[in-house]
Design a protein around this motif. Structure first.
Motif, PDB file in Angstrom:
ATOM      1  N   MET A   1       0.843  -1.204   0.000  1.00 32.70           N
ATOM      2  CA  MET A   1       0.000   0.000   0.000  1.00 32.70           C
ATOM      3  C   MET A   1       0.876   1.251   0.000  1.00 32.70           C
ATOM      4  O   MET A   1       1.780   1.385   0.831  1.00 32.70           O
ATOM      5  CB  MET A   1      -0.922  -0.014   1.234  1.00 32.70           C
ATOM      6  CG  MET A   1      -1.717   1.268   1.442  1.00 32.70           C
ATOM      7  SD  MET A   1      -3.048   1.505   0.241  1.00 32.70           S
ATOM      8  CE  MET A   1      -4.279   0.360   0.884  1.00 32.70           C
ATOM      9  N   ASP A   2       0.603   2.159  -0.921  1.00 29.50           N
ATOM     10  CA  ASP A   2       1.270   3.454  -0.946  1.00 29.50           C
ATOM     11  C   ASP A   2       0.494   4.389  -0.018  1.00 29.50           C
ATOM     12  O   ASP A   2      -0.476   5.035  -0.418  1.00 29.50           O
ATOM     13  CB  ASP A   2       1.288   3.992  -2.377  1.00 29.50           C
ATOM     14  CG  ASP A   2       1.934   5.366  -2.478  1.00 29.50           C
ATOM     15  OD1 ASP A   2       2.333   5.912  -1.440  1.00 29.50           O
ATOM     16  OD2 ASP A   2       2.027   5.896  -3.597  1.00 29.50           O
ATOM     17  N   TRP A   3       0.939   4.452   1.238  1.00 26.82           N
ATOM     18  CA  TRP A   3       0.178   5.202   2.240  1.00 26.82           C
ATOM     19  C   TRP A   3       0.195   6.702   1.978  1.00 26.82           C
ATOM     20  O   TRP A   3      -0.762   7.404   2.310  1.00 26.82           O
ATOM     21  CB  TRP A   3       0.693   4.890   3.638  1.00 26.82           C
ATOM     22  CG  TRP A   3       0.360   3.491   4.063  1.00 26.82           C
ATOM     23  CD1 TRP A   3       1.214   2.443   4.210  1.00 26.82           C
ATOM     24  CD2 TRP A   3      -0.941   2.981   4.367  1.00 26.82           C
ATOM     25  NE1 TRP A   3       0.532   1.311   4.595  1.00 26.82           N
ATOM     26  CE2 TRP A   3      -0.797   1.607   4.699  1.00 26.82           C
ATOM     27  CE3 TRP A   3      -2.225   3.549   4.391  1.00 26.82           C
ATOM     28  CZ2 TRP A   3      -1.874   0.816   5.050  1.00 26.82           C
ATOM     29  CZ3 TRP A   3      -3.300   2.754   4.743  1.00 26.82           C
ATOM     30  CH2 TRP A   3      -3.114   1.392   5.064  1.00 26.82           C
ATOM     31  N   THR A   4       1.268   7.210   1.382  1.00 29.08           N
ATOM     32  CA  THR A   4       1.310   8.642   1.068  1.00 29.08           C
ATOM     33  C   THR A   4       0.174   9.005   0.110  1.00 29.08           C
ATOM     34  O   THR A   4      -0.574   9.975   0.332  1.00 29.08           O
ATOM     35  CB  THR A   4       2.667   9.024   0.447  1.00 29.08           C
ATOM     36  OG1 THR A   4       3.699   8.755   1.391  1.00 29.08           O
ATOM     37  CG2 THR A   4       2.692  10.510   0.088  1.00 29.08           C
ATOM     38  N   SER A   5       0.006   8.202  -0.941  1.00 34.88           N
ATOM     39  CA  SER A   5      -1.074   8.447  -1.899  1.00 34.88           C
ATOM     40  C   SER A   5      -2.442   8.185  -1.276  1.00 34.88           C
ATOM     41  O   SER A   5      -3.413   8.914  -1.537  1.00 34.88           O
ATOM     42  CB  SER A   5      -0.891   7.572  -3.137  1.00 34.88           C
ATOM     43  OG  SER A   5       0.291   7.915  -3.832  1.00 34.88           O
ATOM     44  N   PHE A   6      -2.521   7.158  -0.448  1.00 30.12           N
ATOM     45  CA  PHE A   6      -3.793   6.845   0.208  1.00 30.12           C
ATOM     46  C   PHE A   6      -4.269   8.023   1.042  1.00 30.12           C
ATOM     47  O   PHE A   6      -5.435   8.455   0.938  1.00 30.12           O
ATOM     48  CB  PHE A   6      -3.640   5.601   1.082  1.00 30.12           C
ATOM     49  CG  PHE A   6      -4.870   5.259   1.878  1.00 30.12           C
ATOM     50  CD1 PHE A   6      -5.872   4.480   1.334  1.00 30.12           C
ATOM     51  CD2 PHE A   6      -5.033   5.730   3.186  1.00 30.12           C
ATOM     52  CE1 PHE A   6      -7.017   4.167   2.070  1.00 30.12           C
ATOM     53  CE2 PHE A   6      -6.165   5.428   3.915  1.00 30.12           C
ATOM     54  CZ  PHE A   6      -7.162   4.639   3.359  1.00 30.12           C
ATOM     55  N   SER A 208      -2.221   8.519  -9.208  1.00 29.65           N
ATOM     56  CA  SER A 208      -3.213   8.091 -10.205  1.00 29.65           C
ATOM     57  C   SER A 208      -3.659   6.659  -9.955  1.00 29.65           C
ATOM     58  O   SER A 208      -4.854   6.340 -10.050  1.00 29.65           O
ATOM     59  CB  SER A 208      -2.636   8.213 -11.616  1.00 29.65           C
ATOM     60  OG  SER A 208      -2.451   9.562 -11.968  1.00 29.65           O
ATOM     61  N   ALA A 209      -2.708   5.795  -9.614  1.00 30.15           N
ATOM     62  CA  ALA A 209      -3.052   4.405  -9.323  1.00 30.15           C
ATOM     63  C   ALA A 209      -3.950   4.315  -8.096  1.00 30.15           C
ATOM     64  O   ALA A 209      -4.897   3.518  -8.058  1.00 30.15           O
ATOM     65  CB  ALA A 209      -1.784   3.585  -9.123  1.00 30.15           C
ATOM     66  N   MET A 210      -3.669   5.139  -7.079  1.00 28.37           N
ATOM     67  CA  MET A 210      -4.494   5.134  -5.878  1.00 28.37           C
ATOM     68  C   MET A 210      -5.886   5.680  -6.170  1.00 28.37           C
ATOM     69  O   MET A 210      -6.891   5.160  -5.659  1.00 28.37           O
ATOM     70  CB  MET A 210      -3.821   5.957  -4.782  1.00 28.37           C
ATOM     71  CG  MET A 210      -4.561   5.942  -3.447  1.00 28.37           C
ATOM     72  SD  MET A 210      -4.815   4.272  -2.765  1.00 28.37           S
ATOM     73  CE  MET A 210      -3.106   3.754  -2.504  1.00 28.37           C
TER      74      MET A 210
END
Length: 238
Positions: A1-6, A208-210
């Motif tokens: 999980m990319d938490w920054t993007s989340f 964008s993916a998030m």
């Protein structure tokens, strides 16, 4: 999980899960919250349920717990100067209480239903209750689309009988249940969709993916909402 993007996608939303003031009122009535109640909002997010929790009793106090500091700060800002509300950036795993009601909107599964209820038993005042919402199958034969959606969201998902078994394993009894309404879900997803649309222009690849993942979550719920959702449960020690 990319938490920054989340967390960029979830920044400044009014709430972090489905719910509505009517859900709080229903749970409080079923739990028979007394005047002057001490109430805990466990996993409060940005604090959207706190006003409704305060309305459950004539002189209520709400202690809110949230581990993500920006959400806790948002809740503090919303209730700045209200002496009835305390917001702590802390885990809901080790509550002390005593509380007449522990409210947990869509967050108990982080601890596990049985594990969380077991841990919270000592934090309940005599006659106290816990109200929580939990992912739940509404059909015995969910479609492939529903299974695909919820297997990503919550692999241990079960039906109402399974949730009841988890509750009973913690030494509690069920006082009542009801499904969260479509309006409760839209109170969460409509602002999230607006946030996704706002962030699209200029988003980098990770964001964008998030955003795609977030929109897929919204679309997946809307397509399968008759088959699954959240069950709001009010329970008390047996």
């Amino acid at each position: 999980m990319d938490w920054t993007s989340f967390f960029e996608m979830h920044k400044d939303l009014p709430r972090e899960g489905p719910g509505a003031p009517g859900d709080v009122a229903w749970a409080g009535a079923l739990a028979q919250v007394p005047p002057g109640a001490a109430i805990c909002d466990a996993g409060c997010g940005p604090g959207d349920d706190i006003s409704a929790l305060l309305g459950l009793a004539s002189v209520a106090r709400v202690d809110a717990f949230e581990t993500h500091a920006p959400f806790a700060d948002q809740a503090r800002t919303r209730f700045a100067g209200d002496a009835r509300v305390s917001v702590q950036c802390a885990s809901m795993a080790e509550l002390t209480g005593p509380y007449d009601l522990i409210w947990c909107a869509g967050a108990l599964y982080f601890l596990g239903v049985t594990e969380g209820l077991t841990a919270w038993r000592s934090a309940l005042a005599p006659g106290g209750a816990v109200a929580f919402s939990e992912p739940c199958w509404f059909t015995d034969a969910p479609s492939a689309a529903a299974r695909a959606h919820w297997s990503d969201e919550y692999p241990p998902m079960t039906d109402e009988a399974g949730i009841t078994a988890w509750v009973q394993a913690a030494g509690y009894r069920v006082l009542g249940t009801r499904r969260l309404s479509d309006a409760a879900w839209e109170a969460y997803y409509t602002p999230l969709e607006a946030r996704i649309a706002m962030l699209r222009p200029g988003a980098d690849a990770a964001l964008s993916a998030m955003l795609d993942k977030g929109q897929a979550e919204v679309n997946g719920w809307r397509a399968t909402r008759a088959e699954a959702g959240y069950l709001l449960c009010v329970v008390a020690p047996a």
